[in-house]
Design a protein around this motif. Structure first.
Motif, PDB file in Angstrom:
ATOM      1  N   THR A 184       2.744  68.658 -68.024  1.00  0.00           N
ATOM      2  CA  THR A 184       1.730  69.704 -68.074  1.00  0.00           C
ATOM      3  C   THR A 184       0.853  69.345 -69.257  1.00  0.00           C
ATOM      4  O   THR A 184       1.358  69.045 -70.328  1.00  0.00           O
ATOM      5  N   THR A 185      -0.430  69.389 -69.064  1.00  0.00           N
ATOM      6  CA  THR A 185      -1.300  68.893 -70.125  1.00  0.00           C
ATOM      7  C   THR A 185      -2.401  69.873 -70.479  1.00  0.00           C
ATOM      8  O   THR A 185      -2.484  70.966 -69.947  1.00  0.00           O
ATOM      9  N   ASN A 186      -3.227  69.433 -71.365  1.00  0.00           N
ATOM     10  CA  ASN A 186      -4.401  70.187 -71.787  1.00  0.00           C
ATOM     11  C   ASN A 186      -5.512  69.187 -72.081  1.00  0.00           C
ATOM     12  O   ASN A 186      -5.313  67.983 -71.974  1.00  0.00           O
ATOM     13  N   LYS A 187      -6.670  69.676 -72.470  1.00  0.00           N
ATOM     14  CA  LYS A 187      -7.827  68.804 -72.692  1.00  0.00           C
ATOM     15  C   LYS A 187      -7.581  67.723 -73.741  1.00  0.00           C
ATOM     16  O   LYS A 187      -8.100  66.621 -73.643  1.00  0.00           O
ATOM     17  N   SER A 188      -6.761  68.012 -74.756  1.00  0.00           N
ATOM     18  CA  SER A 188      -6.586  67.055 -75.852  1.00  0.00           C
ATOM     19  C   SER A 188      -5.852  65.780 -75.423  1.00  0.00           C
ATOM     20  O   SER A 188      -5.990  64.755 -76.087  1.00  0.00           O
ATOM     21  N   ILE A 189      -5.106  65.811 -74.332  1.00  0.00           N
ATOM     22  CA  ILE A 189      -4.406  64.588 -73.902  1.00  0.00           C
ATOM     23  C   ILE A 189      -4.861  64.085 -72.534  1.00  0.00           C
ATOM     24  O   ILE A 189      -4.281  63.166 -71.985  1.00  0.00           O
ATOM     25  N   GLU A 190      -5.920  64.658 -72.029  1.00  0.00           N
ATOM     26  CA  GLU A 190      -6.416  64.255 -70.715  1.00  0.00           C
ATOM     27  C   GLU A 190      -6.771  62.764 -70.658  1.00  0.00           C
ATOM     28  O   GLU A 190      -6.421  62.070 -69.707  1.00  0.00           O
ATOM     29  N   LYS A 191      -7.444  62.256 -71.683  1.00  0.00           N
ATOM     30  CA  LYS A 191      -7.811  60.832 -71.703  1.00  0.00           C
ATOM     31  C   LYS A 191      -6.586  59.942 -71.842  1.00  0.00           C
ATOM     32  O   LYS A 191      -6.529  58.859 -71.257  1.00  0.00           O
ATOM     33  N   ASP A 192      -5.596  60.395 -72.612  1.00  0.00           N
ATOM     34  CA  ASP A 192      -4.342  59.638 -72.739  1.00  0.00           C
ATOM     35  C   ASP A 192      -3.681  59.506 -71.372  1.00  0.00           C
ATOM     36  O   ASP A 192      -3.205  58.433 -70.997  1.00  0.00           O
ATOM     37  N   ILE A 193      -3.671  60.600 -70.639  1.00  0.00           N
ATOM     38  CA  ILE A 193      -3.045  60.592 -69.310  1.00  0.00           C
ATOM     39  C   ILE A 193      -3.780  59.641 -68.382  1.00  0.00           C
ATOM     40  O   ILE A 193      -3.153  58.850 -67.672  1.00  0.00           O
ATOM     41  N   GLU A 194      -5.099  59.690 -68.393  1.00  0.00           N
ATOM     42  CA  GLU A 194      -5.869  58.795 -67.524  1.00  0.00           C
ATOM     43  C   GLU A 194      -5.580  57.330 -67.849  1.00  0.00           C
ATOM     44  O   GLU A 194      -5.421  56.504 -66.952  1.00  0.00           O
TER      45      GLU A 194
END
Length: 160
Positions: A119-129
């Motif tokens: 489950t994520t949020n905006k702060s780790i969205e780029k990390d996930i991508e």
């Protein structure tokens, strides 16, 4: 329609795996107790530390060389250590429902990793991508982005 049915089947199987793996059985290498696991580092195949109020990643986990399943869901973790890639046998990583602020790109070095549930949020969205793009053997990667009260879900696999 066929893809939706496949997705439902995959999600059902994933959920069943999470539920089935909730019982400690040290004879099979399944641990829920960190202290007991630390005394049997070479025997730990599954570590189920979900819903234990953890505020920090237990760093001794990185010494469990045979670890295949790590469930850290429903805790208070804000970060995962950079050297998580030491867990070379890790196949399933469950880190959903933690207030993560950053994800290490080294997750993408876990070549045996097949399932990531987050489950994520905006702060780790780029990390996930980045991680999704670089994971070579991941069968599927599930994440939710909570934005303005809405929950968006995405399932990614080798061919997505």
């Amino acid at each position: 329609m066929k893809k939706n049915i496949q997705l439902i089947i995959i999600l059902t199987l994933l959920f069943n795996q999470i539920v089935i793996c909730q019982v400690q059985d040290t004879s099979k290498g399944i641990y829920r107790d960190m202290e007991l696991a630390n005394h049997n580092k070479n025997n730990v195949k599954a570590l189920l530390l979900n819903n234990q109020g953890l505020k920090e990643f237990p760093i001794s986990v990185l010494e469990f060389k045979n670890l295949e399943v790590l469930n850290l869901m429903d805790n208070e973790l804000t970060e995962i250590p950079l050297d998580i890639d030491k867990l070379i046998k890790l196949r399933r990583l469950f880190i959903a429902n933690n207030p993560l602020e950053k994800l290490p790109y080294s997750i993408s070095h876990l070549y045996n990793l097949q399932v990531v549930f987050i489950t994520t949020n905006k702060s780790i969205e780029k990390d996930i991508e980045y991680i999704i793009h670089h994971l070579q053997n991941c069968i599927f990667f599930i994440y939710e982005v909570q934005e303005d009260g809405k929950v968006m879900q995405s399932v990614k696999g080798k061919n997505n």
